[in-house]
Design a protein around this motif. Structure first.
Motif, PDB file in Angstrom:
ATOM      1  N   TRP A 271       9.919   0.931  -4.753  1.00  0.00           N
ATOM      2  CA  TRP A 271      10.428   0.454  -3.458  1.00  0.00           C
ATOM      3  C   TRP A 271       9.697  -0.810  -3.023  1.00  0.00           C
ATOM      4  CZ3 TRP A 271      11.353   4.889   0.624  1.00  0.00           C
ATOM      5  CH2 TRP A 271      12.319   5.781   0.114  1.00  0.00           C
TER       6      TRP A 271
ATOM      7  N   CYS B 223       8.450  12.446   3.434  1.00  0.00           N
ATOM      8  CA  CYS B 223       8.466  11.961   4.820  1.00  0.00           C
ATOM      9  C   CYS B 223       9.668  12.476   5.597  1.00  0.00           C
ATOM     10  CB  CYS B 223       8.422  10.440   4.845  1.00  0.00           C
ATOM     11  SG  CYS B 223       9.729   9.687   3.880  1.00  0.00           S
TER      12      CYS B 223
ATOM     13  N   ARG C  31      -0.994   7.391  11.414  1.00  0.00           N
ATOM     14  CA  ARG C  31      -2.397   7.090  11.742  1.00  0.00           C
ATOM     15  C   ARG C  31      -2.871   5.853  10.978  1.00  0.00           C
ATOM     16  NH1 ARG C  31      -6.217   7.733   8.690  1.00  0.00           N
ATOM     17  NH2 ARG C  31      -4.987   9.026   7.283  1.00  0.00           N
TER      18      ARG C  31
ATOM     19  N   PHE D 263       3.691  -1.372   3.903  1.00  0.00           N
ATOM     20  CA  PHE D 263       2.901  -0.133   3.878  1.00  0.00           C
ATOM     21  C   PHE D 263       3.806   1.090   3.979  1.00  0.00           C
ATOM     22  CE2 PHE D 263       0.941   3.296   6.411  1.00  0.00           C
ATOM     23  CZ  PHE D 263      -0.101   3.643   5.565  1.00  0.00           C
TER      24      PHE D 263
ATOM     25  N   ILE E 215       0.872  -1.190   0.000  1.00  0.00           N
ATOM     26  CA  ILE E 215       0.000   0.000   0.000  1.00  0.00           C
ATOM     27  C   ILE E 215       0.905   1.234   0.000  1.00  0.00           C
ATOM     28  CG2 ILE E 215      -1.770   1.259   1.285  1.00  0.00           C
ATOM     29  CD1 ILE E 215      -2.716  -1.445   2.391  1.00  0.00           C
TER      30      ILE E 215
ATOM     31  N   GLY F  89       5.217   8.358   9.266  1.00  0.00           N
ATOM     32  CA  GLY F  89       5.480   9.801   9.226  1.00  0.00           C
ATOM     33  C   GLY F  89       6.719  10.228   9.993  1.00  0.00           C
TER      34      GLY F  89
ATOM     35  N   GLY G 156      -7.808  -0.797   1.034  1.00  0.00           N
ATOM     36  CA  GLY G 156      -6.655  -1.030   1.913  1.00  0.00           C
ATOM     37  C   GLY G 156      -6.995  -2.040   2.998  1.00  0.00           C
TER      38      GLY G 156
ATOM     39  N   MET H 111       7.606   5.048  -4.853  1.00  0.00           N
ATOM     40  CA  MET H 111       7.051   4.157  -3.828  1.00  0.00           C
ATOM     41  C   MET H 111       6.691   2.799  -4.433  1.00  0.00           C
ATOM     42  SD  MET H 111       7.191   5.741  -0.965  1.00  0.00           S
ATOM     43  CE  MET H 111       8.650   6.588  -1.477  1.00  0.00           C
TER      44      MET H 111
ATOM     45  N   GLU I  80       3.131  16.416  12.310  1.00  0.00           N
ATOM     46  CA  GLU I  80       3.663  16.316  10.948  1.00  0.00           C
ATOM     47  C   GLU I  80       2.740  17.149  10.048  1.00  0.00           C
ATOM     48  OE1 GLU I  80       3.208  12.770   8.482  1.00  0.00           O
ATOM     49  OE2 GLU I  80       5.300  12.949   7.898  1.00  0.00           O
TER      50      GLU I  80
ATOM     51  N   LEU J  93      12.166   9.586  12.421  1.00  0.00           N
ATOM     52  CA  LEU J  93      12.466   9.149  11.057  1.00  0.00           C
ATOM     53  C   LEU J  93      13.899   9.513  10.673  1.00  0.00           C
ATOM     54  CD1 LEU J  93      11.262   7.651   8.714  1.00  0.00           C
ATOM     55  CD2 LEU J  93      10.314   9.778   7.847  1.00  0.00           C
TER      56      LEU J  93
ATOM     57  N   PRO K  62       1.689   5.644  -0.629  1.00  0.00           N
ATOM     58  CA  PRO K  62       1.143   7.003  -0.483  1.00  0.00           C
ATOM     59  C   PRO K  62       1.201   7.756  -1.810  1.00  0.00           C
ATOM     60  CG  PRO K  62       3.417   7.007   0.195  1.00  0.00           C
ATOM     61  CD  PRO K  62       3.128   5.606  -0.296  1.00  0.00           C
ATOM     62  N   TRP K  63       0.762   9.012  -1.801  1.00  0.00           N
ATOM     63  CA  TRP K  63       0.661   9.782  -3.042  1.00  0.00           C
ATOM     64  C   TRP K  63       1.875  10.646  -3.317  1.00  0.00           C
ATOM     65  CZ3 TRP K  63       1.500  14.622  -1.437  1.00  0.00           C
ATOM     66  CH2 TRP K  63       1.115  14.959  -0.140  1.00  0.00           C
ATOM     67  N   ASN K  64       2.802  10.768  -2.364  1.00  0.00           N
ATOM     68  CA  ASN K  64       3.784  11.849  -2.545  1.00  0.00           C
ATOM     69  C   ASN K  64       4.871  11.562  -3.577  1.00  0.00           C
ATOM     70  OD1 ASN K  64       4.835  10.020  -0.688  1.00  0.00           O
ATOM     71  ND2 ASN K  64       5.936  11.587   0.459  1.00  0.00           N
TER      72      ASN K  64
HETATM   73  P1  NAD Z   1      -2.083   7.910   4.193  1.00  0.00           P
HETATM   74  O1  NAD Z   1      -1.680   7.133   5.378  1.00  0.00           O
HETATM   75  O2  NAD Z   1      -3.288   8.754   4.272  1.00  0.00           O
HETATM   76  O3  NAD Z   1      -2.320   6.933   2.950  1.00  0.00           O
HETATM   77  C1  NAD Z   1      -1.289   6.058   2.487  1.00  0.00           C
HETATM   78  C2  NAD Z   1      -1.922   4.884   1.788  1.00  0.00           C
HETATM   79  O4  NAD Z   1      -2.609   4.100   2.751  1.00  0.00           O
HETATM   80  C3  NAD Z   1      -2.960   5.271   0.738  1.00  0.00           C
HETATM   81  O5  NAD Z   1      -2.853   4.367  -0.342  1.00  0.00           O
HETATM   82  C4  NAD Z   1      -4.285   5.086   1.494  1.00  0.00           C
HETATM   83  O6  NAD Z   1      -5.365   4.817   0.640  1.00  0.00           O
HETATM   84  C5  NAD Z   1      -3.951   3.891   2.373  1.00  0.00           C
HETATM   85  N1  NAD Z   1      -4.712   3.777   3.613  1.00  0.00           N
HETATM   86  C6  NAD Z   1      -5.210   4.770   4.396  1.00  0.00           C
HETATM   87  N2  NAD Z   1      -5.823   4.245   5.467  1.00  0.00           N
HETATM   88  C7  NAD Z   1      -5.706   2.895   5.386  1.00  0.00           C
HETATM   89  C8  NAD Z   1      -6.141   1.801   6.189  1.00  0.00           C
HETATM   90  N3  NAD Z   1      -6.821   2.001   7.306  1.00  0.00           N
HETATM   91  N4  NAD Z   1      -5.846   0.548   5.790  1.00  0.00           N
HETATM   92  C9  NAD Z   1      -5.141   0.331   4.661  1.00  0.00           C
HETATM   93  N5  NAD Z   1      -4.719   1.321   3.848  1.00  0.00           N
HETATM   94  C10 NAD Z   1      -4.982   2.598   4.204  1.00  0.00           C
HETATM   95  O7  NAD Z   1      -0.793   8.751   3.771  1.00  0.00           O
HETATM   96  P2  NAD Z   1      -0.627   9.781   2.571  1.00  0.00           P
HETATM   97  O8  NAD Z   1      -1.336  11.041   2.954  1.00  0.00           O
HETATM   98  O9  NAD Z   1      -0.955   9.112   1.279  1.00  0.00           O
HETATM   99  O10 NAD Z   1       0.956  10.013   2.578  1.00  0.00           O
HETATM  100  C11 NAD Z   1       1.582  10.888   3.444  1.00  0.00           C
HETATM  101  C12 NAD Z   1       2.152  10.148   4.642  1.00  0.00           C
HETATM  102  O11 NAD Z   1       3.050   9.129   4.187  1.00  0.00           O
HETATM  103  C13 NAD Z   1       2.974  11.039   5.539  1.00  0.00           C
HETATM  104  O12 NAD Z   1       2.682  10.760   6.882  1.00  0.00           O
HETATM  105  C14 NAD Z   1       4.415  10.645   5.208  1.00  0.00           C
HETATM  106  O13 NAD Z   1       5.335  10.907   6.231  1.00  0.00           O
HETATM  107  C15 NAD Z   1       4.265   9.198   4.925  1.00  0.00           C
HETATM  108  N6  NAD Z   1       5.377   8.696   4.119  1.00  0.00           N
HETATM  109  C16 NAD Z   1       6.346   7.955   4.746  1.00  0.00           C
HETATM  110  C17 NAD Z   1       7.458   7.507   4.015  1.00  0.00           C
HETATM  111  C18 NAD Z   1       8.559   6.718   4.688  1.00  0.00           C
HETATM  112  O14 NAD Z   1       9.406   6.146   3.980  1.00  0.00           O
HETATM  113  N7  NAD Z   1       8.598   6.660   6.018  1.00  0.00           N
HETATM  114  C19 NAD Z   1       7.550   7.789   2.652  1.00  0.00           C
HETATM  115  C20 NAD Z   1       6.535   8.540   2.053  1.00  0.00           C
HETATM  116  C21 NAD Z   1       5.448   8.984   2.800  1.00  0.00           C
END
Ligand code: NAD
Length: 487
Positions: A168, A293, A239, A234, A156, A261, A220, A165, A390, A418, A158-160
């Protein structure tokens, strides 16, 4: 080569990709371009039955292709062909990335796509080099530790940085012999779908890379709860990571890697090179409008150089000019969505209300699209929301300290760990502080990852469990089996 494009001219894939083909489904969600706020597509949300179909396709593909039992060099060669094709299709991928994300097309092309191809090759090379271990046992027996793939990895993202991703997640999982069911963010699905299509064109057996579209709550949750998913990988918010842990605990224990995060400190001592520090502080928060992140969002500066550095930064923060992500020249990135922009502004206004002094920025750009001004906030206490939360936007706090001890106390975040940046010309101090910082990565006199993909990345504390990149990411896609044979 012209990079600029018009979103209307792109053909956007809007279906799941399962078993090597696009699978249409009822369109249920809008995808918007953050550069304008316009709806550019409608995509489906995979329900539990659709996720089950993807898991079935993955299992079937593993069984039919014998992927995990191939000669490792064959897996390696297939991944290299995929990386070659990703490079050959770089412009299409970069445009599919830029149309709905915060990534300017030129950055996606020369950064994200290029580095992802490189990282897939990096992981491919583990396939025929990392085996198990022969271990010392008594003369009467023979012991070894075998390392085997999990089977189907549920990923799973994220969008950034959607392409990065996806790379990876897919690179190490496939190299280790797994199949994958991957859910990109509902806001940025297109480049991931095209990467999956390219995997099949490169000769990776159909069904090893499956992409299901959908949100976290439905798709998800269905992935993390599915009994046919053997491991979850993931990346996203802390959260959502916590919700996933809870769901996995309730529906059947399985291993997981969580990249979450951060709220990373940038500690600048008064012996640091001031121009280098200013460059790194800027690079630590302004690219991608701070939506990464490892953003260095808490700037901590020793009192002697604080005023000069704050003035330098305020001047640099005033420079970026926003531009739509499909323009030829990269401009300052948009915030991914209007709700996210409102969230950022909410924290900035709360920080101001609680005594924060806005040195620059503090509001949106006066133009179409979700663009937020680079913002620097001084005068904040340790409990100010701009220091604790964050923000995931172009917003940094600016705090000062007198002593090394005070710097280390301010640098420690109660939950996140992090990464951290340190700026000093005193080697002993750099090593002392590196030891004291609670973070998965520490950068000294630099900020940001290099192309040394062997360095793993991942958080301590609430910033995550396990690592991406490095040998660890490959190892995280295999499980070990201890074998003892009496002779
Ligand atoms: P997000 O947690 O809102 O969503 C990430 C992904 O998880 C999405 O595909 C979303 O649809 C899915 N998702 C959300 N709730 C879920 C659930 N309950 N069960 C299963 N899947 C679920 O995060 P975001 O807004 O897309 O991305 C930003 C966050 O990602 C920031 O907190 C950032 O720090 C983190 N991030 C971390 C890294 C790292 O390597 N540590 C890298 C990039 C982004």
């Amino acid at each position: 080569m012209t990079l600029a494009f018009s979103p209307a001219d792109l053909t956007l894939p809007c279906a799941h990709f399962i078993g090597g083909e696009y699978v249409r489904d009822t369109a249920a969600m809008e995808v918007r371009a953050p550069s304008t706020g316009a709806v550019i597509a409608r995509v489906p949300v995979a329900d539990a039955a659709m996720v089950d179909r993807a898991v079935g396709a993955a299992r079937q593909a593993l069984a039919v292709s014998g992927w995990s039992g191939l000669r490792p060099r064959e897996r390696l060669a297939a991944l290299h062909r995929w990386a070659d094709l990703i490079e050959a299709e770089a412009l299409t991928l970069a445009r599919l990335e830029a149309v709905c994300s915060s990534r300017p097309v030129s950055h996606a092309l020369t950064g994200d796509v290029a580095v992802t191809a490189e990282q897939i090759r990096f992981f491919a090379e583990f396939a025929d080099k990392e085996g198990g271990d022969l271990v010392p046992t008594g003369d009467g027996s023979f012991g070894f530790i075998a390392a085997e793939p999990y089977g189907v990895v549920g990923a799973i993202a994220p969008w950034n940085f959607p392409i990065s991703m996806a790379g990876w997640k897919l690179g190490p999982a496939l190299a280790a012999g797994n199949a994958v069911v991957l859910k990109p963010s509902e806001m940025t699905p297109f480049s991931t779908l095209y990467m999956a299509e390219l995997s099949v064109r490169a000769g990776i057996p159909a069904g090893l890379v499956n992409v299901v579209l959908g949100d976290g709550a439905v798709t998800g949750t269905a992935i993390t709860a599915h009994p046919g998913i053997d491991k979850v990988s993931f990346t996203g918010s802390t959260r959502a990571g916590a919700a996933i842990m809870e769901n996995i605990a309730r529906t059947g224990i399985k291993p997981m890697t969580l990249e979450l995060g951060g709220k990373s400190p940038m500690v600048v001592f008064d012996d640091a090179d001031p121009d280098l520090a200013a460059d790194c502080l800027e690079r630590g928060i302004l690219p991608n409008a701070g939506q990464f992140c490892v953003a260095g969002s808490r700037i901590l500066v020793q009192r002697g150089i604080a005023d000069a550095l704050a003035a330098k930064l305020a001047e640099r923060f005033a420079r970026p000019a926003p531009a739509a992500t499909w323009e030829e020249e990269a401009g300052f990135s948009p915030i991914i969505s209007e709700p996210q922009l409102q969230r950022i502004d909410g924290i900035v206004q709360a920080a101001r209300a609680q005594g924060g002094e806005i040195l620059c920025g503090g509001g949106r750009f006066d133009r179409v699209g979700s663009f937020y001004r680079p913002t620097l906030i001084a005068g904040v206490s340790a409990t100010n929301p701009a220091v604790t939360e964050e923000i995931f936007g172009p917003v940094a706090t600016f705090q000062t300290f007198e002593t090394e001890d005070e710097a280390m106390q301010l640098a420690a975040h109660p939950t996140y760990g992090l990464c951290a940046g340190l700026f000093t010309r005193d080697l002993s101090r750099a090593l002392r502080c590196t030891r004291r910082l609670e973070a998965g990565t520490v950068w000294v006199n630099r900020y940001g990852r290099s192309r040394d993909h062997i360095l793993p990345t991942g958080g301590w504390k609430a910033s995550g469990l396990g690592k991406d990149l490095g040998r660890e990411a490959f190892a995280a896609n295999r499980r070990t089996k201890s074998v003892l044979i009496d002779l």
